[in-house]
Design a protein around this motif. Structure first.
Motif, PDB file in Angstrom:
ATOM      1  N   VAL A 190       1.323  -1.488  -0.051  1.00 36.52           N
ATOM      2  CA  VAL A 190      -0.027   0.260   0.374  1.00 36.52           C
ATOM      3  C   VAL A 190       1.427   1.450  -0.016  1.00 36.52           C
ATOM      4  O   VAL A 190       1.884   0.954   0.862  1.00 36.52           O
ATOM      5  CB  VAL A 190      -1.114   0.194   1.000  1.00 36.52           C
ATOM      6  CG1 VAL A 190      -1.879   1.305   1.612  1.00 36.52           C
ATOM      7  CG2 VAL A 190      -1.764  -0.994   1.322  1.00 36.52           C
ATOM      8  N   VAL A 202      -1.220   7.761  -8.024  1.00 31.64           N
ATOM      9  CA  VAL A 202      -1.888   6.684  -8.688  1.00 31.64           C
ATOM     10  C   VAL A 202      -1.959   6.696  -9.689  1.00 31.64           C
ATOM     11  O   VAL A 202      -2.228   5.387 -10.387  1.00 31.64           O
ATOM     12  CB  VAL A 202      -3.293   7.899  -8.735  1.00 31.64           C
ATOM     13  CG1 VAL A 202      -4.604   7.434  -9.150  1.00 31.64           C
ATOM     14  CG2 VAL A 202      -3.956   8.540  -7.359  1.00 31.64           C
ATOM     15  N   ARG A 224      -1.864   2.607 -10.124  1.00 35.69           N
ATOM     16  CA  ARG A 224      -3.333   2.234 -10.299  1.00 35.69           C
ATOM     17  C   ARG A 224      -3.723   0.673 -11.156  1.00 35.69           C
ATOM     18  O   ARG A 224      -4.194  -0.343 -10.859  1.00 35.69           O
ATOM     19  CB  ARG A 224      -3.904   2.723 -11.598  1.00 35.69           C
ATOM     20  CG  ARG A 224      -5.796   3.089 -11.545  1.00 35.69           C
ATOM     21  CD  ARG A 224      -7.010   3.831 -12.066  1.00 35.69           C
ATOM     22  NE  ARG A 224      -7.087   4.234 -10.751  1.00 35.69           N
ATOM     23  CZ  ARG A 224      -7.270   6.216 -10.902  1.00 35.69           C
ATOM     24  NH1 ARG A 224      -7.254   6.233 -11.925  1.00 35.69           N
ATOM     25  NH2 ARG A 224      -7.866   6.639  -9.496  1.00 35.69           N
ATOM     26  N   PRO A 229      -2.695   0.112  -3.651  1.00 33.72           N
ATOM     27  CA  PRO A 229      -3.973   1.235  -3.682  1.00 33.72           C
ATOM     28  C   PRO A 229      -2.820   2.229  -3.297  1.00 33.72           C
ATOM     29  O   PRO A 229      -1.325   2.767  -2.677  1.00 33.72           O
ATOM     30  CB  PRO A 229      -4.801   0.178  -2.416  1.00 33.72           C
ATOM     31  CG  PRO A 229      -3.966  -0.605  -2.533  1.00 33.72           C
ATOM     32  CD  PRO A 229      -3.088  -1.131  -3.041  1.00 33.72           C
ATOM     33  N   LEU A 289      -2.771   6.044  -0.892  1.00 39.61           N
ATOM     34  CA  LEU A 289      -3.874   6.837   0.114  1.00 39.61           C
ATOM     35  C   LEU A 289      -3.063   8.262   0.620  1.00 39.61           C
ATOM     36  O   LEU A 289      -2.191   8.099  -0.020  1.00 39.61           O
ATOM     37  CB  LEU A 289      -3.868   5.967   1.427  1.00 39.61           C
ATOM     38  CG  LEU A 289      -4.085   4.204   1.205  1.00 39.61           C
ATOM     39  CD1 LEU A 289      -3.866   3.856   3.148  1.00 39.61           C
ATOM     40  CD2 LEU A 289      -5.838   4.697   1.079  1.00 39.61           C
ATOM     41  N   ALA A 323      -7.982   9.115  -5.479  1.00 39.52           N
ATOM     42  CA  ALA A 323      -6.317   7.943  -3.980  1.00 39.52           C
ATOM     43  C   ALA A 323      -7.985   7.276  -3.870  1.00 39.52           C
ATOM     44  O   ALA A 323      -8.956   7.150  -4.310  1.00 39.52           O
ATOM     45  CB  ALA A 323      -6.165   8.812  -3.399  1.00 39.52           C
ATOM     46  N   GLY A 324      -7.420   5.793  -3.658  1.00 39.43           N
ATOM     47  CA  GLY A 324      -8.812   5.114  -2.997  1.00 39.43           C
ATOM     48  C   GLY A 324      -8.873   5.461  -1.173  1.00 39.43           C
ATOM     49  O   GLY A 324      -9.500   4.863  -0.420  1.00 39.43           O
ATOM     50  N   GLY A 325      -8.047   6.126  -1.038  1.00 41.90           N
ATOM     51  CA  GLY A 325      -8.754   6.763   0.365  1.00 41.90           C
ATOM     52  C   GLY A 325      -7.743   7.509   0.844  1.00 41.90           C
ATOM     53  O   GLY A 325      -7.064   8.319   1.187  1.00 41.90           O
ATOM     54  N   ALA A 380     -14.459   4.435   0.151  1.00 42.01           N
ATOM     55  CA  ALA A 380     -12.669   4.417   0.918  1.00 42.01           C
ATOM     56  C   ALA A 380     -12.383   4.447   1.671  1.00 42.01           C
ATOM     57  O   ALA A 380     -12.816   4.028   2.990  1.00 42.01           O
ATOM     58  CB  ALA A 380     -12.407   6.240   0.505  1.00 42.01           C
TER      59      ALA A 380
END
Length: 208
Positions: free
Chosen positions: A34, A56, A60, A65, A67, A80-82, A103
């Motif tokens: 991550v 990203v 991707r 992911p 964050l 972004a994923g969160g 998210a």
């Protein structure tokens, strides 16, 4: 929620290249990786947005992911994923409303009561520490050690705990034994002579 066990936090200290570090990580990536993008306090939102967008775009295609720490509007704008919030950022409940239910949202905690409140307010995982002394961020409180992490893990047994602060591959086993789902690193990767090799070693350690 399936959460990777190695959170690589980008190094925002002067002279460090977040994109180069992430490229090195992606060269050895496994499903446990991550990326947490941590913008420097002095960076403008535009700089943070441009860098987040680059990360990203790199991550991707590989399903890794990304964050964004602290600046949740940048996370949203960059796709972004969160995100991840600390004690001085938006409250977890407000961060969850902003990011939406899908998210990934992480929150920093060092005490069981704080951890329990963060989970109740919508955190998907907890960044717990500093577990050991570290020099990659100023103004951190005294380290809590594996026993401090264990206390949080006992309070929140169903929430992934990500240990942070002075983490090395050699320290992963004792952190996992104390209840950590995984670990977050900065210096163990960015200060290494061969960041890709260091990240590969950390990925192997968290998977063991």
């Amino acid at each position: 929620m399936t959460l990777g066990r190695l959170h690589l936090i980008t190094d925002s200290r002067p002279g460090r290249d977040p994109v180069a570090l992430v490229r090195a990580a992606l060269s050895v990536a496994t499903p446990d990786l991550v990326i947490q993008f941590r913008p420097a306090d002095e960076w403008t939102d535009r700089v943070a947005y441009d860098l987040a967008g680059q990360l990203v775009a790199l991550c991707r295609p590989l399903g890794v992911p990304v964050l964004v720490n602290d600046r949740l509007h940048v996370a949203l704008a960059a796709g972004a994923g969160g995100g991840h919030v600390g004690a001085d950022d938006l409250p977890v409940s407000a961060a969850r409303r902003l990011l939406g239910p899908a998210a990934v949202l992480g929150a920093t905690a060092r005490l069981p009561a704080t951890a329990l409140r963060a989970v109740g307010d919508g955190a998907d995982y907890l960044g717990v520490g500093p577990c050991y002394a570290t020099s990659t961020k100023d103004g951190l409180p005294v380290s809590i050690g594996p026993e401090g992490l264990r206390a949080v893990a006992r309070q929140c047994p169903d929430t992934p705990i990500i240990a942070i602060g002075g983490v090395t591959a050699a320290r992963v086993p004792e952190l996992r034994a104390a209840g950590a789902h995984g670990v977050a690193v900065i210096g163990a990767a960015s200060d290494a002579a061969d960041p890709a090799r260091a990240i590969a070693d950390l990925l192997a350690a968290v998977a063991a």
